[in-house]
Design an enzyme around this catalytic site. Structure first.
Site, PDB file in Angstrom:
ATOM      1  N   GLY A  70       0.802  -1.221   0.000  1.00  0.00           N
ATOM      2  CA  GLY A  70       0.000   0.000   0.000  1.00  0.00           C
ATOM      3  C   GLY A  70       0.835   1.272   0.000  1.00  0.00           C
ATOM      4  CG  ASN A 150      -5.357   3.827   8.879  1.00  0.00           C
ATOM      5  OD1 ASN A 150      -5.728   4.871   8.351  1.00  0.00           O
ATOM      6  ND2 ASN A 150      -4.251   3.756   9.565  1.00  0.00           N
ATOM      7  CD  GLN A 180      -7.185  -0.762   7.024  1.00  0.00           C
ATOM      8  OE1 GLN A 180      -7.962  -1.696   7.274  1.00  0.00           O
ATOM      9  NE2 GLN A 180      -5.934  -0.769   7.450  1.00  0.00           N
ATOM     10  CG  HIS A 202       0.081  -6.599   5.021  1.00  0.00           C
ATOM     11  ND1 HIS A 202      -0.039  -6.213   6.323  1.00  0.00           N
ATOM     12  CD2 HIS A 202       0.416  -5.487   4.328  1.00  0.00           C
ATOM     13  CE1 HIS A 202       0.238  -4.910   6.415  1.00  0.00           C
ATOM     14  NE2 HIS A 202       0.513  -4.449   5.217  1.00  0.00           N
ATOM     15  CB  CYS A 325       2.221   3.257  10.284  1.00  0.00           C
ATOM     16  SG  CYS A 325       1.746   1.999   9.152  1.00  0.00           S
TER      17      CYS A 325
HETATM   18  C1  LIG Z   1      -5.227   3.151   4.774  1.00  0.00           C
HETATM   19  C2  LIG Z   1      -3.859   2.570   4.594  1.00  0.00           C
HETATM   20  N1  LIG Z   1      -3.132   2.953   3.550  1.00  0.00           N
HETATM   21  C3  LIG Z   1      -1.901   2.453   3.321  1.00  0.00           C
HETATM   22  C4  LIG Z   1      -1.340   1.530   4.173  1.00  0.00           C
HETATM   23  C5  LIG Z   1       0.038   0.988   3.898  1.00  0.00           C
HETATM   24  O1  LIG Z   1       0.002  -0.318   3.397  1.00  0.00           O
HETATM   25  P1  LIG Z   1       1.310  -1.259   3.475  1.00  0.00           P
HETATM   26  O2  LIG Z   1       1.428  -1.729   4.883  1.00  0.00           O
HETATM   27  O3  LIG Z   1       1.013  -2.378   2.515  1.00  0.00           O
HETATM   28  O4  LIG Z   1       2.464  -0.441   3.020  1.00  0.00           O
HETATM   29  C6  LIG Z   1      -2.063   1.102   5.305  1.00  0.00           C
HETATM   30  C7  LIG Z   1      -1.482   0.161   6.284  1.00  0.00           C
HETATM   31  O5  LIG Z   1      -1.774   0.192   7.461  1.00  0.00           O
HETATM   32  C8  LIG Z   1      -3.372   1.635   5.505  1.00  0.00           C
HETATM   33  O6  LIG Z   1      -4.119   1.243   6.551  1.00  0.00           O
END
Ligand SMILES: Cc1ncc(COP(=O)(O)O)c(C=O)c1O
Length: 383
Positions: A70, A150, A180, A202, A325
């Site tokens: 993502g 998220n 999400q 994932h 994150c």
């Molecule tokens: C809304 C959203 N965008 C992007 C991402 C990033 O995805 P990735 O973990 O595959 O880099 C996340 C991951 O938590 C997310 O929740």
């Protein structure tokens, strides 16, 4: 017994996904660019995944590009559109509750002379459509808005936004971060007039480090990685074959049971909320009533979310204080944007569900949660 309620952070891969990854590593080790049989077979396997994803989204297979997840998907899209359309304008619209992979990309672009409007959200974590309309100007080239948040699960009015943008004579690209929402909301890009969309493997019981983007045909976008010309010259580099094949399995399983799974998760979320409301006092529900099926964010008065999280961990219950994150940093930018008080932000816990959870797990988790909160509040009140 382990109760995993952190499915927005990541999900446990399906057995079929693991088997497929092992199959790719052990049997399909050829390079898809090789012209001999070993390569041709792998190329065909990748093509089948591309076709499967395209079918699920109702788009052309040439419009699907594999990425490393993502974060890369969001970077590729935002930077690619900004750089390729600089002559048409330098203004971009987003929200102030995006994932860091979007927000920090925009911070970077601002340093390069782009102007970014960050739309506010209300107490439900939803933008104001009038504010969005007023933000558009003659320099706007891109609107990038997350479909589902998220941390709280709010759903943005992407259908209204897409329809509105579609009426402009001048092209304004529309990107949704669907990390999400893919697999949690039944939709196709055409329904929202979306030009670009990001998905991560994932979050849907697929492998980590793989995802895909949908790029509508004729989109003016600068290629991200230059090299051997893989992924239609858009993202060079030898393909992540195990990841892509595993992702294909995850998409196949997710889409074949979508409606039933959404209903199951929704019912479990209602049960979780009911159990919490019936058994624990002084709580504040931070997720909107009409939010996505799998995310429930709740603040427990007087409790520090981080301490509660570690208490629950002792009982093999896994939750989160915010997004995986940003959870290590102070204060959630999403809850701040929604106007929560500092103590409410501090006491917030995100429960995120999967169809693999059971009602029994939910009841047991709330039972333990109730005891832990009782103990914690007793300690606090003694001070
Ligand atoms: C809304 C959203 N965008 C992007 C991402 C990033 O995805 P990735 O973990 O595959 O880099 C996340 C991951 O938590 C997310 O929740």
């Amino acid at each position: 017994m382990e109760i995993y309620l952190d499915n927005s952070a990541t999900t446990k891969p399906y057995k079929e996904v693991v088997d497929k990854v092992v199959y790719a590593l052990t049997e399909q080790y050829g390079n898809p660019s090789s012209v001999h049989r070993r390569g041709v077979i792998v190329e065909k396997e990748i093509r089948n995944v591309r076709k499967e994803i395209a079918k699920v989204l109702g788009v052309n297979e040439k419009e699907i590009v594999f990425t490393s997840g993502g974060t890369e998907a969001n970077n590729i899209i935002i930077r690619g559109i900004a750089y390729a359309n600089r002559r048409s304008g330098n203004h971009i619209i987003t929200t102030n509750i995006e994932h860091p992979s979007v927000l920090n990309t925009f911070k970077d672009l601002e340093k390069e002379g782009y102007e970014v409007t960050y739309l506010n959200v209300d107490k439900n974590g939803v933008i104001d459509f009038e504010e969005f309309k007023n933000a558009i100007n003659e320099n706007t080239i891109l609107v990038s808005i997350m479909h589902v948040n998220n941390e709280v699960g709010s759903i943005q009015p992407v259908d209204k936004i897409g329809n509105y943008l579609n009426k402009f004579k001048r092209k304004i690209y529309f990107h949704i971060d669907a990390v999400q929402s893919f697999g949690k909301i039944d939709f196709k890009p055409s329904r929202y007039n979306v030009d670009l969309l990001s998905v991560s493997g994932h979050k849907i019981h697929g492998p980590k480090g793989v995802g895909f983007i949908y790029i509508k045909e004729k989109t003016k976008i600068k290629p991200f990685l230059t090299g051997g010309g893989q992924e239609y010259d858009f993202r060079s580099g030898t393909e992540n074959v195990p990841g892509i094949l595993g992702l294909g399995e995850a998409v196949r399983i997710t889409s074949s049971n979508l409606k039933e799974n959404i209903e199951k998760i929704n019912n479990m979320k209602s049960l979780l909320l009911k159990e919490i409301s019936d058994n624990i006092n002084d709580i504040k529900l931070n997720s909107p009533q009409d939010g996505v099926c799998h995310i429930l964010n709740v603040s427990f008065k007087g409790i520090k979310g981080e301490i509660l999280l570690h208490y629950l961990e002792e009982d093999n219950i896994y939750v989160s204080t915010g997004s995986a994150c940003s959870s290590k940093k102070k204060g959630s930018h999403v809850l701040i944007a929604m106007g929560l008080k500092p103590e409410e932000i501090e006491g917030a816990i995100r429960f995120s569900l999967s169809h693999t959870n059971t009602e029994q797990e939910i009841k047991l988790a709330v039972d333990i949660l109730k005891k832990r909160i009782y103990d914690l509040r007793k300690i606090i009140n003694k001070r």
